[in-house]
Design a protein around this motif. Structure first.
Motif, PDB file in Angstrom:
ATOM      1  N   PRO A 295      12.237 -10.568  -3.939  1.00  0.00           N
ATOM      2  CA  PRO A 295      11.494  -9.367  -2.947  1.00  0.00           C
ATOM      3  C   PRO A 295      10.571  -9.453  -2.417  1.00  0.00           C
ATOM      4  CG  PRO A 295      12.603  -8.489  -4.901  1.00  0.00           C
ATOM      5  CD  PRO A 295      12.742 -10.535  -5.677  1.00  0.00           C
ATOM      6  N   ARG A 296       9.637 -10.106  -3.782  1.00  0.00           N
ATOM      7  CA  ARG A 296       7.816 -10.365  -2.868  1.00  0.00           C
ATOM      8  C   ARG A 296       7.939 -11.015  -2.181  1.00  0.00           C
ATOM      9  NH1 ARG A 296       6.397 -13.297  -7.472  1.00  0.00           N
ATOM     10  NH2 ARG A 296       7.109 -15.069  -7.909  1.00  0.00           N
TER      11      ARG A 296
ATOM     12  N   ILE B  42       8.793  -7.029   2.879  1.00  0.00           N
ATOM     13  CA  ILE B  42       9.472  -5.275   3.054  1.00  0.00           C
ATOM     14  C   ILE B  42       8.980  -4.424   2.105  1.00  0.00           C
ATOM     15  CG2 ILE B  42      12.212  -6.086   2.474  1.00  0.00           C
ATOM     16  CD1 ILE B  42      11.450  -6.053  -0.365  1.00  0.00           C
TER      17      ILE B  42
ATOM     18  N   MET C  73       9.091  -1.074  -0.179  1.00  0.00           N
ATOM     19  CA  MET C  73       9.975  -0.259  -0.841  1.00  0.00           C
ATOM     20  C   MET C  73       9.587   1.479  -0.905  1.00  0.00           C
ATOM     21  SD  MET C  73      13.768  -0.848  -2.255  1.00  0.00           S
ATOM     22  CE  MET C  73      14.485  -0.253  -3.129  1.00  0.00           C
TER      23      MET C  73
ATOM     24  N   ASN D 226      -3.150   1.545  -7.346  1.00  0.00           N
ATOM     25  CA  ASN D 226      -1.672   1.760  -7.050  1.00  0.00           C
ATOM     26  C   ASN D 226      -1.721   1.422  -5.555  1.00  0.00           C
ATOM     27  OD1 ASN D 226       0.843   3.200  -8.769  1.00  0.00           O
ATOM     28  ND2 ASN D 226      -0.707   3.897 -10.021  1.00  0.00           N
TER      29      ASN D 226
ATOM     30  N   PHE E  99      -2.328  -2.290  -5.418  1.00  0.00           N
ATOM     31  CA  PHE E  99      -2.105  -4.075  -6.119  1.00  0.00           C
ATOM     32  C   PHE E  99      -0.751  -4.592  -6.341  1.00  0.00           C
ATOM     33  CE2 PHE E  99       1.339  -4.922  -9.237  1.00  0.00           C
ATOM     34  CZ  PHE E  99       1.057  -5.352 -10.336  1.00  0.00           C
ATOM     35  N   GLY E 100      -0.170  -4.146  -5.098  1.00  0.00           N
ATOM     36  CA  GLY E 100       0.543  -5.447  -3.946  1.00  0.00           C
ATOM     37  C   GLY E 100      -0.554  -6.668  -2.977  1.00  0.00           C
TER      38      GLY E 100
ATOM     39  N   GLU F 203      -3.420  -6.779  -4.083  1.00  0.00           N
ATOM     40  CA  GLU F 203      -4.337  -8.046  -5.065  1.00  0.00           C
ATOM     41  C   GLU F 203      -3.191  -9.031  -5.816  1.00  0.00           C
ATOM     42  OE1 GLU F 203      -6.203  -6.369  -9.032  1.00  0.00           O
ATOM     43  OE2 GLU F 203      -6.678  -4.946  -7.646  1.00  0.00           O
ATOM     44  N   THR F 204      -2.175  -8.876  -6.334  1.00  0.00           N
ATOM     45  CA  THR F 204      -0.891  -9.476  -6.984  1.00  0.00           C
ATOM     46  C   THR F 204      -0.609 -11.011  -5.032  1.00  0.00           C
ATOM     47  OG1 THR F 204       0.533  -8.681  -5.903  1.00  0.00           O
ATOM     48  CG2 THR F 204       0.179  -8.425  -7.941  1.00  0.00           C
ATOM     49  N   ARG F 205      -1.502 -10.723  -4.285  1.00  0.00           N
ATOM     50  CA  ARG F 205      -1.430 -11.141  -3.288  1.00  0.00           C
ATOM     51  C   ARG F 205      -2.073 -12.301  -3.007  1.00  0.00           C
ATOM     52  NH1 ARG F 205       3.233  -8.359  -2.178  1.00  0.00           N
ATOM     53  NH2 ARG F 205       4.786  -8.842  -1.368  1.00  0.00           N
TER      54      ARG F 205
ATOM     55  N   ARG G 195       1.280   3.325  -0.881  1.00  0.00           N
ATOM     56  CA  ARG G 195       1.323   1.599  -1.241  1.00  0.00           C
ATOM     57  C   ARG G 195       2.289   0.873   0.012  1.00  0.00           C
ATOM     58  NH1 ARG G 195       4.075   1.465  -7.109  1.00  0.00           N
ATOM     59  NH2 ARG G 195       6.122   2.516  -6.377  1.00  0.00           N
TER      60      ARG G 195
ATOM     61  N   ARG H 164       0.232  -2.504   2.962  1.00  0.00           N
ATOM     62  CA  ARG H 164       1.183  -3.651   2.761  1.00  0.00           C
ATOM     63  C   ARG H 164       1.076  -3.834   4.353  1.00  0.00           C
ATOM     64  NH1 ARG H 164       4.854  -4.788  -0.739  1.00  0.00           N
ATOM     65  NH2 ARG H 164       5.226  -6.498   1.081  1.00  0.00           N
TER      66      ARG H 164
END
Lengths: 368, 295
Positions: A72-73, A77, A79, A95, A98-99, A101-103, A146, A150
């Motif tokens: 998924p990542r 996309i 969602m 929140n 977060f996305g 940050e992980t990237r 959220r 991205r």
């Protein structure tokens, strides 16, 4: 460049086949709504596109790239979930970021994106709160934030409005449409609410039992349903479905039992031409409530049919009043102006716009 | 609390009488449970002379801390007369790693079993659950052999190993049942956000599971600290945990039975579980209210 293509997509859970071979091409920037009753496979199909479920057969392409085995990542996309699925221990700010940050998005870029979308969604004053301290509508906005922040090529929405109250739902619906117009990204949106589907979609895919019954723009789905299922699912109150038999009587007509007697609905030439020569066939006549009204209250048109029935129940909705009446023991609904309404028991003269009637084969359910 | 006071109750002398009766019974049970504790504390604070008078239920005439000091640092455990202190430390060295490791692994197990469903997950969980019902005595001999093979026989790390393995069944059960109630959507959202198995575990799931962590820690701490059987079976002399040492203090007789020292030693051995319950209990309540987030 990020359309979505589904080619022969199937999904089994054990022995149960949930998605039974779906082909669907979604253009870049389109807003496609998957709509259908619960259990029709629409959420599963969305999860397949998201990569949250593994395909049993077929191919999924996003932006021309086959993503069958892409997690998924890495699908570019975002969602939005029905339950919002916010991280309860994180603040709204965390929140949303977060996305990123992980990237490994740099802090400055994170802050800029957060600022942009928090302003857009009017949640900038909530950034330091936890999800538990937010109302349903605010949580919905955070969940949208959220997803938006991205800047993915494809947005997936899984019944995002079904946990909101009616007023907020309409507000957020408009807002989602505005966002789509503004960002122009591809959207796949799942809902069981046919009004949401009609209002949002550039194309609607009506699903039932793992198949797409019809894929078309909202007007076509509403006015030109391919079968009884689509016709009955779209529209509120639903289309009146009247069982009858084709007869030749001057022109073609549908003969329906009405207690001791019978009632004949003459078919306009357009429909009659399609079913010429098949007298005696069992059919279903579909009449939308808004095509039945008080006689003489609308501008005259071709192919009108008049009949009289007593009112069984009247249901005011404000702008219109629904009049329930009976033909052959079956309840039908007419949509009339409030000032034309009559109390229960009173005789009522109805006028039907037969030009907008739909005719279906009673056995196959297909449109004739 | 808020709701309980809102419920309408019938009023009248009969209801009042019923409530008085109810509280009388409750009070009686309260005393029944608290008297032994009272006797322990008061006996531990008496001098031996006062104990010999036989006034078991009377409070001490003068507070006397000698018995506590002796139990802690000079009471004889077998032939060594260093008090409970070294054994207390043994227990701490045993219980801290055993609780931490078994809780952590239980959380990881519960997370994997509920949020990353794989073929046979239910079977594995059923088998792990089965482990919770194996009586301690059954595994004594095979575990002794295993510890021998691992070179851990008679050591504190060996005891940590035994308690970790034996605790996994319970900790997994606790966390599995907690995570089953956590929305799958949160894990899916985190996946789309780009986090992996451990990223989601440490950054999303673990911070949410404070109530489960506290329950598990209380349970594991109490079980492991109070364990006697594994302690006496798998350790020798200097590596005994405090429970075994307490037994030895009571059974080591030097002519006079020092009830006050025995009582003080017993309370010392029981204090940590009480402390964990009180401290973690506060966290527990806070965790529950913080976790009460819908969706």
């Amino acid at each position: 460049m990020a359309g979505i293509s589904l080619k022969g997509v199937r999904k089994n859970f054990g022995a149960t086949e949930v998605i039974k071979g779906i082909d669907l091409d979604i253009e870049q920037g389109e807003f496609v709504v998957l709509v259908g009753p619960s259990g029709c496979g629409k959420s599963t199909l969305l999860n397949l596109i998201a990569g949250l479920e593994t395909l049993s057969a077929g191919d999924i392409l996003i932006g021309g790239r086959t993503v069958n085995d892409v997690p998924p990542r890495d699908r570019d996309i975002a969602m939005v979930f029905q339950s919002y699925a916010l991280y309860p221990t994180k603040t709204v700010r965390d929140n949303i970021t977060f996305g990123m940050e992980t990237r490994g998005v740099p802090k400055a870029a994170q802050a800029a994106a957060l600022k942009e979308f928090a302003g857009l969604l009017q949640i900038d004053h909530l950034l330091d709160r936890k999800p538990g301290q937010l109302s349903g509508g605010q949580r919905q906005r955070v969940a949208m934030g959220r997803a938006l922040v991205r800047k993915p090529e494809v947005f997936l929405f899984d019944e995002p409005l079904s946990n909101l109250d009616a007023k907020l739902r309409i507000e957020m619906r408009t807002e989602i449409k505005k966002l789509h117009q503004r960002l122009g990204k591809t959207v796949v949106y799942v809902t069981h609410d046919q009004i949401e589907a009609m209002t949002l979609a550039s194309r609607i895919a009506v699903m039932d039992e793992g198949h797409i019954r019809q894929l078309a723009d909202p007007e076509t789905v509403y006015e030109d349903p391919v079968d009884l299922f689509v016709a009955g699912f779209m529209g509120s109150p639903p289309m009146n479905m009247l069982a009858g038999r084709l007869v030749r009587d001057g022109g073609m007509a549908v003969l329906c039992d009405d207690g001791p007697s019978q009632i004949r609905f003459p078919l306009p030439d357009r429909i009659a031409g399609r079913v010429a020569g098949s007298e005696g066939r069992d059919v279903v006549l579909g009449l939308r409530p808004e095509t039945i009204f008080a006689a003489g209250t609308q501008l005259p048109g071709p192919d009108r049919f008049l009949f009289e029935r007593p009112v069984v129940v009247d249901e005011p909705t404000g702008p219109d009043t629904m009049i329930v009446f009976e033909i052959g023991g079956q309840d039908l609904i007419a949509r009339v102006r409030p000032k034309d309404a009559r109390p229960p028991g009173a005789p009522f003269r109805f006028e039907v716009e037969m030009d907008r009637a739909k005719l279906f084969d009673a056995r196959t359910g297909l449109r004739l | 609390m808020k709701q309980a006071s809102g419920i309408v109750r019938p009023k009248g002398w009969w209801q009042t009488l019923q409530r008085l009766f109810l509280f009388a019974v409750l009070g009686l049970f309260c005393i029944y449970y608290l008297v032994p504790l009272f006797v322990m504390v008061s006996t531990s604070l008496k001098s031996l002379a006062e104990i010999r008078e036989g006034t078991l239920l009377a409070p001490p005439r003068a507070i006397n801390g000698e018995a506590w000091a002796k139990a802690w640092s000079t009471a004889c455990v077998g032939v060594r007369c260093n008090g409970l202190a070294p054994y207390f430390m043994n227990s701490v060295l045993m219980v801290v790693p055993a609780v931490l490791i078994s809780t952590f692994l239980g959380a990881l197990n519960g997370y994997a079993l509920t949020k990353w469903r794989f073929r046979g997950a239910d079977m594995i969980f059923a088998l792990m659950l089965f482990g919770a019902f194996i009586p301690f005595q059954v595994i004594l001999l095979p575990m002794a052999r295993t510890l021998g093979e691992l070179g851990l026989a008679g050591t504190i790390p060996g005891l940590v190993f035994v308690h970790t393995v034996y605790g996994l069944a319970f900790t997994t059960l606790f966390f599995r049942n907690f995570f089953i109630g956590v929305s799958d959507g949160i894990v899916q959202a985190a996946q789309i956000d780009g986090a992996g198995f451990f990223g989601i575990f440490f950054r999303i799931v673990l911070p949410m599971s404070i109530p489960a962590i506290v329950v598990t820690v209380i349970w594991q701490f109490t079980q492991i600290w109070n364990d006697f059987l594994f302690g006496i079976a798998f350790t020798v002399g200097e590596s005994n945990p405090v429970t075994v040492a307490l037994n030895n203090v009571v059974n080591t007789s030097t002519g006079v039975k020092e009830y006050n020292v025995d009582m003080a030693a017993a309370i010392i051995a029981a204090l940590p579980t009480l402390a964990v319950y009180v401290l973690a209990g506060a966290w527990f309540v806070r965790g529950l209210s913080a976790g009460a987030v819908k969706g």
